[in-house]
Design a protein around this motif. Structure first.
Motif, PDB file in Angstrom:
ATOM      1  N   VAL A 253     104.835 -22.966  39.503  1.00 40.61           N
ATOM      2  CA  VAL A 253     104.248 -23.858  39.045  1.00 40.61           C
ATOM      3  C   VAL A 253     104.436 -23.668  37.440  1.00 40.61           C
ATOM      4  N   GLY A 254     104.426 -24.453  36.509  1.00 32.88           N
ATOM      5  CA  GLY A 254     104.231 -24.490  35.142  1.00 32.88           C
ATOM      6  C   GLY A 254     105.885 -24.342  34.625  1.00 32.88           C
ATOM      7  N   SER A 255     106.634 -24.331  35.698  1.00 35.51           N
ATOM      8  CA  SER A 255     108.349 -24.227  35.102  1.00 35.51           C
ATOM      9  C   SER A 255     108.731 -25.457  34.776  1.00 35.51           C
ATOM     10  N   ALA A 256     108.370 -26.744  35.446  1.00 40.98           N
ATOM     11  CA  ALA A 256     108.987 -27.946  35.251  1.00 40.98           C
ATOM     12  C   ALA A 256     108.252 -28.778  34.294  1.00 40.98           C
ATOM     13  N   ASP A 257     107.011 -28.634  34.386  1.00 40.29           N
ATOM     14  CA  ASP A 257     106.208 -29.142  33.188  1.00 40.29           C
ATOM     15  C   ASP A 257     104.882 -28.525  32.763  1.00 40.29           C
ATOM     16  N   PRO A 258     105.037 -27.422  32.014  1.00 36.10           N
ATOM     17  CA  PRO A 258     103.805 -26.704  31.643  1.00 36.10           C
ATOM     18  C   PRO A 258     102.727 -27.831  30.901  1.00 36.10           C
ATOM     19  N   PHE A 259     103.341 -28.645  30.148  1.00 35.03           N
ATOM     20  CA  PHE A 259     102.308 -29.732  29.629  1.00 35.03           C
ATOM     21  C   PHE A 259     101.350 -30.279  30.581  1.00 35.03           C
ATOM     22  N   GLN A 306      97.936 -18.987  31.681  1.00 28.36           N
ATOM     23  CA  GLN A 306      98.186 -19.394  30.342  1.00 28.36           C
ATOM     24  C   GLN A 306      97.941 -20.715  29.913  1.00 28.36           C
ATOM     25  N   ALA A 307      98.169 -21.622  31.136  1.00 27.07           N
ATOM     26  CA  ALA A 307      97.760 -23.136  31.077  1.00 27.07           C
ATOM     27  C   ALA A 307      96.186 -23.057  30.747  1.00 27.07           C
ATOM     28  N   LEU A 308      95.594 -22.453  31.671  1.00 22.86           N
ATOM     29  CA  LEU A 308      93.950 -22.287  31.573  1.00 22.86           C
ATOM     30  C   LEU A 308      93.537 -21.900  30.204  1.00 22.86           C
ATOM     31  N   ALA A 309      94.143 -20.676  29.666  1.00 24.50           N
ATOM     32  CA  ALA A 309      93.888 -19.935  28.339  1.00 24.50           C
ATOM     33  C   ALA A 309      93.956 -21.130  27.374  1.00 24.50           C
ATOM     34  N   LYS A 310      95.191 -21.886  27.257  1.00 25.59           N
ATOM     35  CA  LYS A 310      95.383 -23.017  26.347  1.00 25.59           C
ATOM     36  C   LYS A 310      94.241 -23.900  26.422  1.00 25.59           C
ATOM     37  N   ALA A 311      93.936 -24.294  27.612  1.00 22.00           N
ATOM     38  CA  ALA A 311      92.869 -25.369  27.999  1.00 22.00           C
ATOM     39  C   ALA A 311      91.604 -24.766  27.165  1.00 22.00           C
ATOM     40  N   HIS A 332      94.688 -36.760  19.452  1.00 20.94           N
ATOM     41  CA  HIS A 332      95.680 -36.011  20.323  1.00 20.94           C
ATOM     42  C   HIS A 332      96.361 -34.804  19.682  1.00 20.94           C
ATOM     43  N   ASP A 333      96.203 -34.856  18.335  1.00 23.21           N
ATOM     44  CA  ASP A 333      96.469 -33.584  17.734  1.00 23.21           C
ATOM     45  C   ASP A 333      95.505 -32.425  18.189  1.00 23.21           C
ATOM     46  N   VAL A 334      94.364 -32.594  18.357  1.00 24.35           N
ATOM     47  CA  VAL A 334      93.461 -31.501  18.673  1.00 24.35           C
ATOM     48  C   VAL A 334      94.032 -30.813  19.980  1.00 24.35           C
ATOM     49  N   LEU A 335      94.258 -31.780  20.724  1.00 17.44           N
ATOM     50  CA  LEU A 335      94.820 -31.226  22.237  1.00 17.44           C
ATOM     51  C   LEU A 335      96.361 -30.362  21.983  1.00 17.44           C
ATOM     52  N   MET A 336      97.151 -30.975  21.152  1.00 14.37           N
ATOM     53  CA  MET A 336      98.366 -30.516  21.059  1.00 14.37           C
ATOM     54  C   MET A 336      98.409 -29.138  20.296  1.00 14.37           C
ATOM     55  N   HIS A 340     100.131 -25.875  21.914  1.00 13.05           N
ATOM     56  CA  HIS A 340     101.263 -24.984  21.236  1.00 13.05           C
ATOM     57  C   HIS A 340     100.832 -23.657  20.799  1.00 13.05           C
ATOM     58  N   THR A 341      99.492 -23.432  21.185  1.00 13.73           N
ATOM     59  CA  THR A 341      99.098 -22.034  20.842  1.00 13.73           C
ATOM     60  C   THR A 341      99.764 -20.933  21.693  1.00 13.73           C
TER      61      THR A 341
END
Ligand code: PSV
Ligand code: MN
Length: 386
Positions: A253-259, A306-311, A332-336, A340-341
């Motif tokens: 999970v998170g390898s193909a599409d981390p976004f 990592q994905a949860l932390a960014k969220a 959109h920039d707020v999410l990005m 990107h952090t």
């Protein structure tokens, strides 16, 4: 709120790992074997416990019945607990019996349906013995040709079979119903999508909830939208996390599409569904065909974290302000910005503070565990999908 404060919301978050990730799997072309692969459920649980020891994130292991059938489930439960983990969801198996060629819970023959229902009652007994609370049902039934069977008749028979299974659960148990849009059948699947799964769950009762496997949708499907809908309905029971490029690839999970994983987690965080009290079970459902299996699971649980932390780092006040002002690009920039952090250092700090390795992958390589199990697990038959 400081990033540290935002990340403290990770406390209590866990990922459930699947026993079958540690056994051999492959494609329909070839199953490659690996030295050290577990020969039985006890060894699978030992490998799962390694993942938890390294990450502190995965204290539960799902079992698949009959692959993980043992004589002594009390003993298996005790073994898990000694190693610091416990038994999670129990997966039934309706896809490897000749009787099920034309269906299991939907089969036109009542004898076959009764057999498929009885298998679930057996799984409920395993839940009682292991302390599991989740019965997970993926229905592989479907048809290959128009006219092969009555689509409506199959839904009616499915509803009856599910009612019998649901009635057999104990009060603290849940039924988790998984959907998949194609495969093993190609004209229809009997639970192809979240809507069908949800309708059946709603007909059953509150303790029937939907499992969202991230590999079970057509390419381009907006999965976070489905997450929102299931959360709104109070029926998101669990995830089966994995990555896909084409079909049900079952990659880390998170390898193909981390976004995509991040976008899913944004919707989870929006309603606090990452917290244990939400009842959402964040499970993995993966097959490590060519990579080291234990390391593959370590990488996967870290990717989810990592994905949860960014969220959790999304500036929600700024996001709401931009949305309310109709500021499309600003929102959109707020999410990005959050996506990107780089959270890896902060997560390593958190691990260190809890007495865990800063870098679980490096710690795994340095531990010599792979060489140890390769030397110890000689003889016998390596576990796989049987
Ligand atoms: C079906 O493709 C599935 O996703 C179900 O969860 C099964 O139980 C699992 O794979 C087996 O790996
Ligand atoms: Mn699955």
């Amino acid at each position: 709120m400081s990033p540290q404060e935002a990340l403290s919301d990770l406390d209590g978050f866990t990922v459930e790992v699947p026993s079958w990730a540690y056994g051999n799997s492959g494609t329909r072309f070839k199953v490659f074997t690996t030295p050290g692969t577990p020969r039985d459920p006890f060894e699978k649980i030992a490998d799962a416990a390694q993942v938890h020891a390294l990450t502190g994130l995965s204290p539960r292991v799902s079992l698949h019945i009959p692959w993980d059938r043992v004589e002594d489930f009390d003993g298996l439960r005790a073994h898990a607990e000694e190693l610091g983990v416990r038994i999670g969801g129990i997966n039934s198996n309706l896809f490897q019996d000749d009787d099920y060629k034309l269906g299991s819970l939907t089969h036109v023959d009542p004898r076959v349906r009764a057999k498929a229902v009885a298998h679930h009652l057996d799984c409920v007994d395993v839940m009682r013995a292991t302390g599991s609370t989740d019965l997970k049902l993926w229905l592989p039934d479907g048809t290959n040709y128009a006219g092969q069977d009555s689509l409506r008749g199959r839904q009616d028979r499915l509803a009856d079979s599910l009612r019998e299974i649901y009635a057999a659960l104990d009060p603290g148990h849940r039924l988790l119903v998984e959907y998949k849009f194609f495969e093993p059948y190609f004209y229809t699947m009997d639970i192809p999508d979240w809507g069908t799964a949800l309708l059946h769950c709603q007909a059953l009762g509150e303790r029937a909830q939907v499992v969202l496997d991230t590999g079970h949708h057509a390419p381009g499907t907006n999965i976070e939208f489905i997450v929102v809908q299931l959360l709104r309905a109070g029926r998101l029971g669990a995830f089966d996390f994995n990555s896909r490029f084409y079909a049900d690839d079952d990659l880390m999970v998170g390898s193909a599409d981390p976004f995509q994983l991040f976008r899913i987690m944004v919707e989870i965080v929006a309603v606090g569904a990452h917290r244990p009290e939400s009842g959402v079970n964040f499970m993995l459902d993966q097959c490590h065909n060519i990579e080291d299996k234990v390391a593959g699971q370590v990488r996967s649980v870290l990717n989810v974290e990592q994905a949860l932390a960014k969220a959790l780092l999304v500036d929600t006040a700024a996001l709401t302000a931009a949305q309310e002002a109709g500021d499309v690009i600003g929102a959109h920039d707020v999410l990005m910005d959050a996506f990107h952090t780089d959270v890896r250092g902060a997560l390593a700090d958190r691990r260190e503070a809890r007495g865990l390795p800063r870098d679980p992958m490096a710690a795994y390589r340095a531990s010599g565990y792979a060489a140890k199990i390769a030397a110890e697990r000689v003889g016998g038959t390596q576990a796989g999908w049987s």
